[in-house]
Each structure stands twice: as structure tokens, then as C-alpha cells.
Design a protein around this motif. Structure first.
Motif, PDB file in Angstrom:
ATOM      1  N   MET A 196       9.269 -33.456  -1.468  1.00 30.38           N
ATOM      2  CA  MET A 196      10.553 -34.032  -1.242  1.00 30.38           C
ATOM      3  C   MET A 196      11.306 -33.014  -2.214  1.00 30.38           C
ATOM      4  O   MET A 196      11.363 -32.669  -3.428  1.00 30.38           O
ATOM      5  CB  MET A 196      10.634 -35.488  -2.002  1.00 30.38           C
ATOM      6  N   SER A 197      12.510 -32.720  -1.259  1.00 29.71           N
ATOM      7  CA  SER A 197      13.426 -31.626  -1.898  1.00 29.71           C
ATOM      8  C   SER A 197      14.372 -32.489  -2.886  1.00 29.71           C
ATOM      9  O   SER A 197      14.869 -33.639  -2.671  1.00 29.71           O
ATOM     10  CB  SER A 197      14.326 -30.915  -0.858  1.00 29.71           C
ATOM     11  N   HIS A 198      14.827 -31.837  -4.009  1.00 23.63           N
ATOM     12  CA  HIS A 198      15.469 -32.482  -4.973  1.00 23.63           C
ATOM     13  C   HIS A 198      17.125 -31.797  -4.740  1.00 23.63           C
ATOM     14  O   HIS A 198      17.937 -32.268  -5.572  1.00 23.63           O
ATOM     15  CB  HIS A 198      15.314 -32.512  -6.405  1.00 23.63           C
ATOM     16  N   THR A 199      17.276 -31.227  -3.698  1.00 29.06           N
ATOM     17  CA  THR A 199      18.729 -30.599  -3.668  1.00 29.06           C
ATOM     18  C   THR A 199      19.486 -31.829  -2.673  1.00 29.06           C
ATOM     19  O   THR A 199      19.079 -32.151  -1.526  1.00 29.06           O
ATOM     20  CB  THR A 199      18.683 -29.572  -2.957  1.00 29.06           C
ATOM     21  N   THR A 200      20.582 -32.166  -2.812  1.00 28.62           N
ATOM     22  CA  THR A 200      21.443 -33.284  -2.225  1.00 28.62           C
ATOM     23  C   THR A 200      22.721 -32.748  -2.019  1.00 28.62           C
ATOM     24  O   THR A 200      23.150 -31.574  -2.881  1.00 28.62           O
ATOM     25  CB  THR A 200      21.334 -34.648  -2.921  1.00 28.62           C
ATOM     26  N   GLN A 201      23.627 -32.901  -1.282  1.00 29.35           N
ATOM     27  CA  GLN A 201      25.095 -32.903  -1.139  1.00 29.35           C
ATOM     28  C   GLN A 201      25.802 -32.937  -2.773  1.00 29.35           C
ATOM     29  O   GLN A 201      26.389 -31.988  -2.943  1.00 29.35           O
ATOM     30  CB  GLN A 201      25.821 -33.461  -0.217  1.00 29.35           C
ATOM     31  N   GLY A 202      25.139 -33.962  -3.354  1.00 28.73           N
ATOM     32  CA  GLY A 202      25.704 -34.139  -4.620  1.00 28.73           C
ATOM     33  C   GLY A 202      25.506 -33.135  -5.746  1.00 28.73           C
ATOM     34  O   GLY A 202      26.258 -32.581  -6.385  1.00 28.73           O
ATOM     35  N   THR A 203      23.874 -32.747  -5.666  1.00 30.52           N
ATOM     36  CA  THR A 203      23.494 -31.636  -6.826  1.00 30.52           C
ATOM     37  C   THR A 203      24.304 -30.484  -6.428  1.00 30.52           C
ATOM     38  O   THR A 203      24.653 -29.499  -7.036  1.00 30.52           O
ATOM     39  CB  THR A 203      22.217 -31.641  -6.751  1.00 30.52           C
ATOM     40  N   LEU A 204      24.286 -30.026  -4.974  1.00 34.90           N
ATOM     41  CA  LEU A 204      25.093 -28.831  -4.385  1.00 34.90           C
ATOM     42  C   LEU A 204      26.518 -28.622  -5.211  1.00 34.90           C
ATOM     43  O   LEU A 204      26.890 -27.880  -5.405  1.00 34.90           O
ATOM     44  CB  LEU A 204      25.014 -28.695  -2.959  1.00 34.90           C
ATOM     45  N   LEU A 205      27.096 -29.867  -5.019  1.00 42.47           N
ATOM     46  CA  LEU A 205      28.579 -29.848  -5.521  1.00 42.47           C
ATOM     47  C   LEU A 205      28.581 -29.522  -6.883  1.00 42.47           C
ATOM     48  O   LEU A 205      29.461 -28.965  -7.445  1.00 42.47           O
ATOM     49  CB  LEU A 205      29.236 -31.243  -5.108  1.00 42.47           C
ATOM     50  N   LEU A 206      27.605 -30.388  -7.737  1.00 40.35           N
ATOM     51  CA  LEU A 206      27.938 -30.085  -9.112  1.00 40.35           C
ATOM     52  C   LEU A 206      27.418 -28.601  -9.545  1.00 40.35           C
ATOM     53  O   LEU A 206      28.127 -28.161 -10.465  1.00 40.35           O
ATOM     54  CB  LEU A 206      26.822 -31.012  -9.826  1.00 40.35           C
ATOM     55  N   SER A 207      26.527 -28.201  -8.751  1.00 38.73           N
ATOM     56  CA  SER A 207      26.438 -26.835  -9.229  1.00 38.73           C
ATOM     57  C   SER A 207      27.359 -25.649  -8.963  1.00 38.73           C
ATOM     58  O   SER A 207      27.598 -24.898  -9.752  1.00 38.73           O
ATOM     59  CB  SER A 207      24.818 -26.435  -8.323  1.00 38.73           C
ATOM     60  N   LYS A 208      27.942 -25.996  -7.818  1.00 37.36           N
ATOM     61  CA  LYS A 208      28.968 -25.187  -7.284  1.00 37.36           C
ATOM     62  C   LYS A 208      29.964 -25.382  -8.344  1.00 37.36           C
ATOM     63  O   LYS A 208      31.009 -24.319  -8.826  1.00 37.36           O
ATOM     64  CB  LYS A 208      29.533 -25.553  -6.029  1.00 37.36           C
ATOM     65  N   LEU A 209      30.452 -26.480  -9.087  1.00 38.50           N
ATOM     66  CA  LEU A 209      31.456 -26.728 -10.057  1.00 38.50           C
ATOM     67  C   LEU A 209      30.958 -26.095 -11.530  1.00 38.50           C
ATOM     68  O   LEU A 209      31.891 -25.994 -12.045  1.00 38.50           O
ATOM     69  CB  LEU A 209      31.934 -28.116  -9.984  1.00 38.50           C
ATOM     70  N   GLY A 210      29.577 -25.670 -11.371  1.00 39.13           N
ATOM     71  CA  GLY A 210      29.041 -25.340 -12.699  1.00 39.13           C
ATOM     72  C   GLY A 210      29.040 -26.322 -13.658  1.00 39.13           C
ATOM     73  O   GLY A 210      29.205 -26.076 -14.903  1.00 39.13           O
ATOM     74  N   ILE A 211      28.782 -27.707 -13.174  1.00 36.70           N
ATOM     75  CA  ILE A 211      28.689 -28.795 -13.932  1.00 36.70           C
ATOM     76  C   ILE A 211      27.268 -29.134 -14.459  1.00 36.70           C
ATOM     77  O   ILE A 211      26.248 -29.071 -13.418  1.00 36.70           O
ATOM     78  CB  ILE A 211      29.415 -30.018 -13.539  1.00 36.70           C
ATOM     79  N   ALA A 212      26.912 -29.317 -15.705  1.00 34.33           N
ATOM     80  CA  ALA A 212      25.589 -29.412 -16.190  1.00 34.33           C
ATOM     81  C   ALA A 212      24.910 -30.792 -15.841  1.00 34.33           C
ATOM     82  O   ALA A 212      25.721 -31.801 -16.191  1.00 34.33           O
ATOM     83  CB  ALA A 212      25.402 -29.099 -17.733  1.00 34.33           C
ATOM     84  N   PHE A 213      23.795 -30.847 -15.304  1.00 30.65           N
ATOM     85  CA  PHE A 213      23.262 -32.092 -15.275  1.00 30.65           C
ATOM     86  C   PHE A 213      21.543 -31.803 -15.139  1.00 30.65           C
ATOM     87  O   PHE A 213      21.295 -30.823 -14.970  1.00 30.65           O
ATOM     88  CB  PHE A 213      23.697 -32.657 -13.752  1.00 30.65           C
ATOM     89  N   GLU A 214      20.967 -32.972 -15.406  1.00 29.01           N
ATOM     90  CA  GLU A 214      19.458 -32.950 -15.431  1.00 29.01           C
ATOM     91  C   GLU A 214      18.954 -33.929 -14.221  1.00 29.01           C
ATOM     92  O   GLU A 214      19.633 -35.065 -14.327  1.00 29.01           O
ATOM     93  CB  GLU A 214      18.915 -33.517 -16.980  1.00 29.01           C
TER      94      GLU A 214
END
Length: 157
Positions: free
Chosen positions: A1-19
């Protein structure tokens, strides 16, 4: 299962830290948010569920603690409308591009007005669906609000 979603892509693009916090999704669980909190050993009031609703017939997204219920009256007031109702499942899935049980506020297919319950500000980080069943992300409330352009308000009954 990939842990990449439209949500994680957006956060990464915005440079926002998340776990990321994967868990075993149970489609039979009566309340997904509470089930996720239990599976990860997190306080349910720090685990937020993403709900799709309609205010005066227009789509909105609200993010509230998994152990709380949304107040339709407060929801309508927050978005400047008269009445609010929960969105039907097929509509919510079509609008967000996510499956129910995996809807998160980040990276939805269509941008809609979004609000975060004010209790989020009690925590250094909150847990929100990452856009996939069985996957939460931990994020600072201010970053969450910024990423999904959320207004912070009292939304619960």
C-alpha cells in the motif's frame, strides 16, 4: 500500500511538516475516527474526522474531534448560511476524490470552504486522515489550517 495521497503530495509541495501513522482499517467499525484513535493509541479528542456537508446546498468540509458530533446550526453560521446537512456518501466521494473512511481535508479534488474545530488549538499536533483508509497524519493545527485554508471555529454540538 502506497502512503502517497493527493493530501500528502499537497503538504509536501507546500513544505509543511507531517508524520504518517498507518493503522489497520476496519470497514465494519461503527465510527472510523474512534477506531483509528484506538488502533494508534491516541486520545480521540486529538484525532480529527473530516466530514463533508452542505450549507444552503453548497459543499463545505469540516474537521472535528472524532469523539464529537458536528452542530448543524454552528456549521451553517460558520459558513454564513441558514441551514446545514451532511453530504450523501456518493456526493462526498465524487467531490473529494477520496473514499469515505479515507476522506481528509488536504488535496481534495475540488476546493471547498473548510473549517477546523477550535479545540485543535489545544494540541501541539493533531491527527487527521491523510486521504486513504487506514492512514492518519500528525500535523500542527496552524499548519493544517494553512494547508487547507481552514477557518477555525466552534463546530461541535
Amino acid at each position: 500500500m502506497s502512503h502517497t495521497t493527493q493530501g500528502t503530495l499537497l503538504l509536501s509541495k507546500l513544505g509543511i511538516a507531517f508524520e504518517l501513522h498507518p493503522y489497520d482499517y476496519d470497514p465494519e467499525a461503527p465510527r472510523i475516527g474512534l477506531h483509528a484513535a484506538e488502533a494508534l493509541g491516541i486520545d480521540p479528542s486529538q484525532t480529527f474526522k473530516t466530514l463533508m456537508a452542505e450549507v444552503d446546498g453548497k459543499p463545505v468540509c469540516v474537521v472535528i474531534p472524532s469523539d464529537a458530533e458536528a452542530s448543524m446550526k454552528k456549521l451553517a453560521a460558520t459558513f454564513g448560511g441558514k441551514s446545514a446537512a451532511m453530504m450523501k456518501v456518493p456526493d462526498a466521494e465524487r467531490l473529494t476524490g477520496y473514499k469515505v473512511g479515507g476522506i481528509g481535508p488536504f488535496g481534495q479534488k475540488r476546493k471547498v470552504p473548510t473549517a477546523l474545530d477550535e479545540t485543535a488549538e489545544l494540541y501541539d499536533s493533531i491527527y487527521i486522515n491523510a486521504g486513504q483508509r487506514g492512514l492518519l497524519l500528525a500535523i500542527a493545527p496552524a499548519d493544517a489550517a494553512k494547508a487547507a485554508d481552514m477557518r477555525v471555529a466552534d463546530l461541535t454540538a
